[in-house]
Design a protein around this motif. Structure first.
Motif, short mmCIF file in Angstrom:
data_model
loop_
_atom_site.label_atom_id
_atom_site.label_comp_id
_atom_site.label_asym_id
_atom_site.label_seq_id
_atom_site.Cartn_x
_atom_site.Cartn_y
_atom_site.Cartn_z
N GLY A 287 1.15 -0.93 0.05
CA GLY A 287 0.24 -0.06 -0.64
C GLY A 287 0.97 1.25 0.27
N GLY A 288 0.12 2.65 0.19
CA GLY A 288 0.82 3.85 -0.26
C GLY A 288 1.52 3.66 1.14
N THR A 289 1.07 3.76 2.15
CA THR A 289 1.18 4.40 3.23
C THR A 289 2.95 3.89 3.75
OG1 THR A 289 -1.50 4.11 4.25
CG2 THR A 289 0.83 4.56 5.85
N PRO A 290 2.82 2.46 4.07
CA PRO A 290 4.25 1.95 4.27
C PRO A 290 5.75 2.66 3.45
CG PRO A 290 3.17 0.30 3.70
CD PRO A 290 1.84 1.49 3.46
N LEU B 190 1.50 -9.40 4.42
CA LEU B 190 0.28 -9.50 5.26
C LEU B 190 -0.38 -10.58 4.16
CD1 LEU B 190 -0.67 -6.55 6.36
CD2 LEU B 190 -0.27 -8.58 7.75
N ASP B 191 -0.66 -10.42 2.42
CA ASP B 191 -1.09 -10.82 1.61
C ASP B 191 -1.20 -10.53 0.11
OD1 ASP B 191 -1.24 -8.09 1.52
OD2 ASP B 191 -3.18 -7.51 2.06
N GLU B 192 -1.65 -11.26 -0.87
CA GLU B 192 -1.34 -11.52 -1.97
C GLU B 192 -2.64 -11.32 -2.62
OE1 GLU B 192 0.21 -10.10 -5.33
OE2 GLU B 192 2.11 -11.35 -4.42
N SER C 79 -8.12 10.90 4.23
CA SER C 79 -9.55 10.32 3.83
C SER C 79 -9.53 8.43 5.12
CB SER C 79 -8.87 8.70 2.61
OG SER C 79 -6.93 8.37 2.61
N LYS C 80 -8.05 8.78 6.02
CA LYS C 80 -7.95 7.41 6.93
C LYS C 80 -8.71 8.27 8.14
CE LYS C 80 -6.16 4.21 4.08
NZ LYS C 80 -4.72 4.44 3.94
N ALA C 81 -9.07 9.01 8.68
CA ALA C 81 -9.24 9.74 9.63
C ALA C 81 -10.74 9.18 10.11
CB ALA C 81 -10.00 11.86 9.36
C1 GLP Z 1 -4.58 -3.05 1.01
C2 GLP Z 1 -3.67 -3.41 1.36
C3 GLP Z 1 -3.78 -2.99 3.02
C4 GLP Z 1 -3.47 -1.52 3.20
C5 GLP Z 1 -4.25 -0.83 2.08
C6 GLP Z 1 -4.34 0.61 2.40
O1 GLP Z 1 -5.91 -2.81 0.79
N1 GLP Z 1 -3.85 -5.00 1.62
O2 GLP Z 1 -2.88 -3.96 4.24
O3 GLP Z 1 -3.16 -1.13 4.51
O4 GLP Z 1 -4.43 -1.41 0.99
O5 GLP Z 1 -3.73 1.17 1.53
P1 GLP Z 1 -2.58 1.82 1.10
O6 GLP Z 1 -1.83 2.83 2.37
O7 GLP Z 1 -2.48 2.55 0.09
O8 GLP Z 1 -4.16 3.36 1.53
#
Ligand code: GLP
Length: 269
Positions: A37-40, A66-68, A201-203
């Motif tokens: 995702g964009g956040t990390p 975490l996932d794929e 957008s996450k608030a």
């Molecule tokens: C995807 C990932 C998540 C992530 C989420 C938010 O759905 N599977 O692990 O937290 O996106 O993404 P972003 O950080 O781009 O907002």
């Protein structure tokens, strides 16, 4: 849950990188749980900068993502493996054989999911799990309604998640409908969970999972049941929190709180 409200996204990335580097400094063969995702991205950039500056090395760490997405081969441009290689693994000294992601192309998914859980167990469990959060409160791909005891399995993505993630694909139609994801229970087994959220957008999701009830409708709220969670927020992501003043106050006296602890383990709120 320790809620840390920082000035901006850069500070969130830098604080998250500090947590990684402190752990790896103490435990060079730590087991890291990684997110896409964009956040990390800012955190990964910071880790690469510190690696290039000789401040940290990753040669002995083991990682589990975490996932794929289901159906995307590992070398696909939008697979999460490609994402991790581009932004982190190939930029530093990670050992390819110790970097794990679920495989979304195996026919026998039940077995692939069980194998993934077993691999995490065999590595001794995850020491530090980094998480983002979806706008619907999901963590990894545990969409609303996910069992809070769930383990690695296949999940159907919501339309909201598919449209949020469509920016990485050519069109909404190209976004896979299924993903293989660690479960909420798998995530809760990590020793320390660090959730990052930035931007307005996450608030709403942030307010719900920290201050709302524990509910499968907001999968991240399960983190309220974990003993060691650090939430790193920028001002925009924190903007709807009702108890902002208290969280800021606790951070302002953190040195005093830590002085009361016998160990160097960070305190919890
Ligand atoms: C995807 C990932 C998540 C992530 C989420 C938010 O759905 N599977 O692990 O937290 O996106 O993404 P972003 O950080 O781009 O907002």
């Amino acid at each position: 849950m320790r809620v840390v409200i920082l000035e901006n996204a850069e500070q969130v990335s830098s604080r998250a990188a500090d947590i990684f580097c402190d752990l790896i400094g103490e435990t060079p063969d730590a087991v890291l749980g990684l997110a896409t995702g964009g956040t990390p991205l800012g955190t990964y950039r910071e880790l690469v900068t510190r690696y290039r500056g000789g401040k940290v090395r990753f040669a002995d760490v083991t990682t589990f993502n975490l996932d794929e997405y289901v159906g995307l081969p590992p070398e696909h441009s939008q697979s999460y493996r490609t994402f991790m290689r581009t932004h982190l693994f190939d930029q530093a000294d990670f050992s390819d054989r110790r970097c794990h992601l679920p495989d979304g192309t195996l026919g026998d998914y039940q077995r692939a999911c069980e194998d993934y859980e077993r691999q995490i167990d065999n590595a001794g469990g995850i020491d530090l799990q980094i998480l983002g959060i979806g706008t619907d409160g999901h963590i990894a791909f545990n969409e609303p309604g996910s069992s809070l005891a769930s383990r690695t399995r296949i999940k159907a993505l919501t339309e909201q998640t598919r449209s949020d993630n469509a920016r990485f694909f050519d069109s909404l139609d190209a976004v896979p409908r299924l993903a293989i994801t660690m479960g909420v229970g798998t995530i809760l087994d990590a020793e320390h969970v660090v959730l990052l959220a930035t931007g307005s957008s996450k608030a709403a999701a942030v307010q719900s999972f920290i201050e709302g009830p524990v509910t499968a409708q907001v999968p991240a709220s399960a983190l309220q049941l974990h003993q060691r969670v650090t939430v790193l927020l920028d001002q925009a992501a924190a903007s709807r929190l009702v108890r902002q003043d208290y969280y800021r106050y606790v951070e302002s006296i953190q040195a005093e709180i830590e002085a009361t602890h016998q160990t160097d383990r960070p305190s919890e709120v």
